[in-house]
Design a protein around this motif. Structure first.
Motif, PDB file in Angstrom:
ATOM      1  N   PRO A 164       0.760  -1.409   0.073  1.00 13.98           N
ATOM      2  CA  PRO A 164       0.037  -0.044  -0.036  1.00 13.98           C
ATOM      3  C   PRO A 164       0.963   1.282   0.009  1.00 13.98           C
ATOM      4  N   SER A 165       0.515   2.221  -0.803  1.00 14.34           N
ATOM      5  CA  SER A 165       1.287   3.581  -0.856  1.00 14.34           C
ATOM      6  C   SER A 165       0.300   4.568  -1.238  1.00 14.34           C
ATOM      7  N   TYR A 166       0.656   5.845  -1.070  1.00 12.50           N
ATOM      8  CA  TYR A 166       0.127   7.051  -1.640  1.00 12.50           C
ATOM      9  C   TYR A 166       0.923   8.107  -2.004  1.00 12.50           C
ATOM     10  N   VAL A 167       0.644   8.798  -3.040  1.00 14.83           N
ATOM     11  CA  VAL A 167       1.630   9.849  -3.522  1.00 14.83           C
ATOM     12  C   VAL A 167       1.387  11.114  -2.570  1.00 14.83           C
ATOM     13  N   SER A 168       2.833  11.528  -2.391  1.00 20.39           N
ATOM     14  CA  SER A 168       2.738  12.517  -1.171  1.00 20.39           C
ATOM     15  C   SER A 168       4.019  13.503  -1.662  1.00 20.39           C
ATOM     16  N   MET A 169       4.525  14.300  -0.820  1.00 22.17           N
ATOM     17  CA  MET A 169       5.701  15.151  -0.523  1.00 22.17           C
ATOM     18  C   MET A 169       5.709  16.106  -1.834  1.00 22.17           C
ATOM     19  N   ALA A 229       0.273   6.766  11.467  1.00 21.28           N
ATOM     20  CA  ALA A 229       0.053   8.039  10.673  1.00 21.28           C
ATOM     21  C   ALA A 229      -0.051   7.952   9.134  1.00 21.28           C
ATOM     22  N   PHE A 230      -0.253   6.726   8.600  1.00 28.74           N
ATOM     23  CA  PHE A 230      -0.342   6.370   7.117  1.00 28.74           C
ATOM     24  C   PHE A 230      -1.697   6.883   6.711  1.00 28.74           C
ATOM     25  N   SER A 231      -2.868   6.721   7.312  1.00 30.94           N
ATOM     26  CA  SER A 231      -4.120   6.932   6.778  1.00 30.94           C
ATOM     27  C   SER A 231      -4.510   8.506   6.962  1.00 30.94           C
ATOM     28  N   ILE A 232      -3.668   9.309   8.025  1.00 34.91           N
ATOM     29  CA  ILE A 232      -4.385  10.516   8.172  1.00 34.91           C
ATOM     30  C   ILE A 232      -4.091  11.326   6.900  1.00 34.91           C
ATOM     31  N   GLY A 233      -5.063  12.262   6.583  1.00 37.26           N
ATOM     32  CA  GLY A 233      -5.018  13.170   5.614  1.00 37.26           C
ATOM     33  C   GLY A 233      -4.594  12.551   4.014  1.00 37.26           C
ATOM     34  N   VAL A 234      -5.149  11.318   3.837  1.00 34.00           N
ATOM     35  CA  VAL A 234      -4.964  10.511   2.389  1.00 34.00           C
ATOM     36  C   VAL A 234      -6.584  10.709   1.563  1.00 34.00           C
ATOM     37  N   ALA A 269      -9.029   6.290 -10.409  1.00 28.92           N
ATOM     38  CA  ALA A 269      -8.841   7.089  -9.442  1.00 28.92           C
ATOM     39  C   ALA A 269      -7.197   6.517  -8.391  1.00 28.92           C
ATOM     40  N   PHE A 270      -6.874   7.477  -7.926  1.00 32.52           N
ATOM     41  CA  PHE A 270      -5.425   6.845  -7.209  1.00 32.52           C
ATOM     42  C   PHE A 270      -5.391   7.932  -5.736  1.00 32.52           C
ATOM     43  N   LEU A 271      -4.679   7.178  -4.985  1.00 28.68           N
ATOM     44  CA  LEU A 271      -4.804   7.769  -3.671  1.00 28.68           C
ATOM     45  C   LEU A 271      -3.407   8.752  -3.441  1.00 28.68           C
ATOM     46  N   MET A 272      -3.552   9.936  -2.848  1.00 34.53           N
ATOM     47  CA  MET A 272      -2.463  10.900  -2.892  1.00 34.53           C
ATOM     48  C   MET A 272      -2.680  11.852  -1.399  1.00 34.53           C
ATOM     49  N   ALA A 273      -1.924  12.371  -0.876  1.00 38.51           N
ATOM     50  CA  ALA A 273      -1.982  12.746   0.248  1.00 38.51           C
ATOM     51  C   ALA A 273      -2.585  14.174   0.077  1.00 38.51           C
ATOM     52  N   THR A 274      -3.306  14.783   1.129  1.00 38.77           N
ATOM     53  CA  THR A 274      -3.834  16.077   1.017  1.00 38.77           C
ATOM     54  C   THR A 274      -2.910  17.366   0.924  1.00 38.77           C
ATOM     55  N   PRO A 275      -2.810  18.239   0.600  1.00 35.75           N
ATOM     56  CA  PRO A 275      -1.725  19.331   0.739  1.00 35.75           C
ATOM     57  C   PRO A 275      -1.143  19.220   2.233  1.00 35.75           C
ATOM     58  N   GLU A 276      -2.109  19.015   3.127  1.00 30.60           N
ATOM     59  CA  GLU A 276      -1.508  19.256   4.516  1.00 30.60           C
ATOM     60  C   GLU A 276      -0.531  18.125   4.788  1.00 30.60           C
ATOM     61  N   LYS A 277      -1.220  16.893   4.453  1.00 28.47           N
ATOM     62  CA  LYS A 277      -0.279  15.669   4.615  1.00 28.47           C
ATOM     63  C   LYS A 277       1.022  15.582   3.745  1.00 28.47           C
ATOM     64  N   ALA A 278       0.854  16.045   2.683  1.00 30.20           N
ATOM     65  CA  ALA A 278       2.176  16.278   1.606  1.00 30.20           C
ATOM     66  C   ALA A 278       3.249  16.941   2.419  1.00 30.20           C
ATOM     67  N   LEU A 279       2.875  17.972   3.031  1.00 29.33           N
ATOM     68  CA  LEU A 279       3.835  18.998   3.667  1.00 29.33           C
ATOM     69  C   LEU A 279       4.379  18.262   4.872  1.00 29.33           C
TER      70      LEU A 279
END
Length: 208
Positions: free
Chosen positions: A72-77, A121-126, A135-145
């Protein structure tokens, strides 16, 4: 054959899924290799392929590929921050967070990097970004930061001025964009994620 591949679209699929399209052919895996040689499918890693855009008639999505390449993963940073238009620099590596070990993949469609993070912390802000046919999973702006700060060894936000310097000079994010962020995600992350002191400084800045 081409019509069947077209129906897959741009969703990464396994070798067996492609081979199953050719039930009348005894050597299904050999057919997969010939499709790759004909540039009708693209090999992302062993056992995982994506249909070439000229066949699927759908543009490739590096975000969607990132989700499937190592789950499992989500796009971030930086990748997510750039996607939202919050930082100006182009990002040439697709960055993600994962529950697995950190690793990277070099593929014909680009480089993908994954950083390990705590399950708490994984599921917070995804969020799920829904496109027309996928569809794809991505961090919200807050989580990405938060993820970016947590995975930047030299970043230590002790004072409010540190926040301004980091946002404006290091990643070149507009302060007004930061002020519009959801403070609750920072608060949740600070309780269970890395660099909690730095994240707490972000929340103090937003409250001032």
């Amino acid at each position: 054959m081409t019509m069947d591949l077209e129906h897959i679209g741009n969703i990464p699929v396994s070798t067996s899924a492609i081979a199953s399209l050719f039930t009348n052919i005894e050597a299904g895996n050999q057919k997969v290799r010939s499709l790759e040689a004909a540039h009708k499918i693209i090999r992302l890693k062993k056992g995982l392929y994506v249909v070439a855009p000229n066949v699927s008639r759908v543009a490739l999505s590096t975000e969607l590929i990132a989700n499937h390449l190592y789950a499992p993963s989500y796009v971030s940073m930086q990748t997510a921050l750039r996607y939202y238009g919050l930082i100006p620099e182009a990002v040439y590596t697709t960055q993600s967070m994962t529950l697995k070990h950190s690793r990277s993949f070099d593929t014909p469609v680009g480089r993908f990097e994954y950083k390990n993070m705590a399950r708490e912390a994984f599921s917070i802000g995804v969020t799920s970004v829904n496109m027309q046919s996928y569809a794809f999973l991505m961090a919200t702006p807050e989580k990405a930061l938060c993820d970016l700060i947590a995975n930047s060894p030299k970043v230590n936000l002790r004072y409010l001025k540190d926040v301004e310097n980091y946002l404006e000079e290091d990643i070149r994010m507009e302060i007004d964009d930061f002020r519009n962020m959801d403070i609750s995600i920072f608060e949740q992350y600070a309780q269970v994620g890395k660099k909690s002191k730095s994240i707490e400084t972000l929340t103090k800045y937003l409250r001032k």
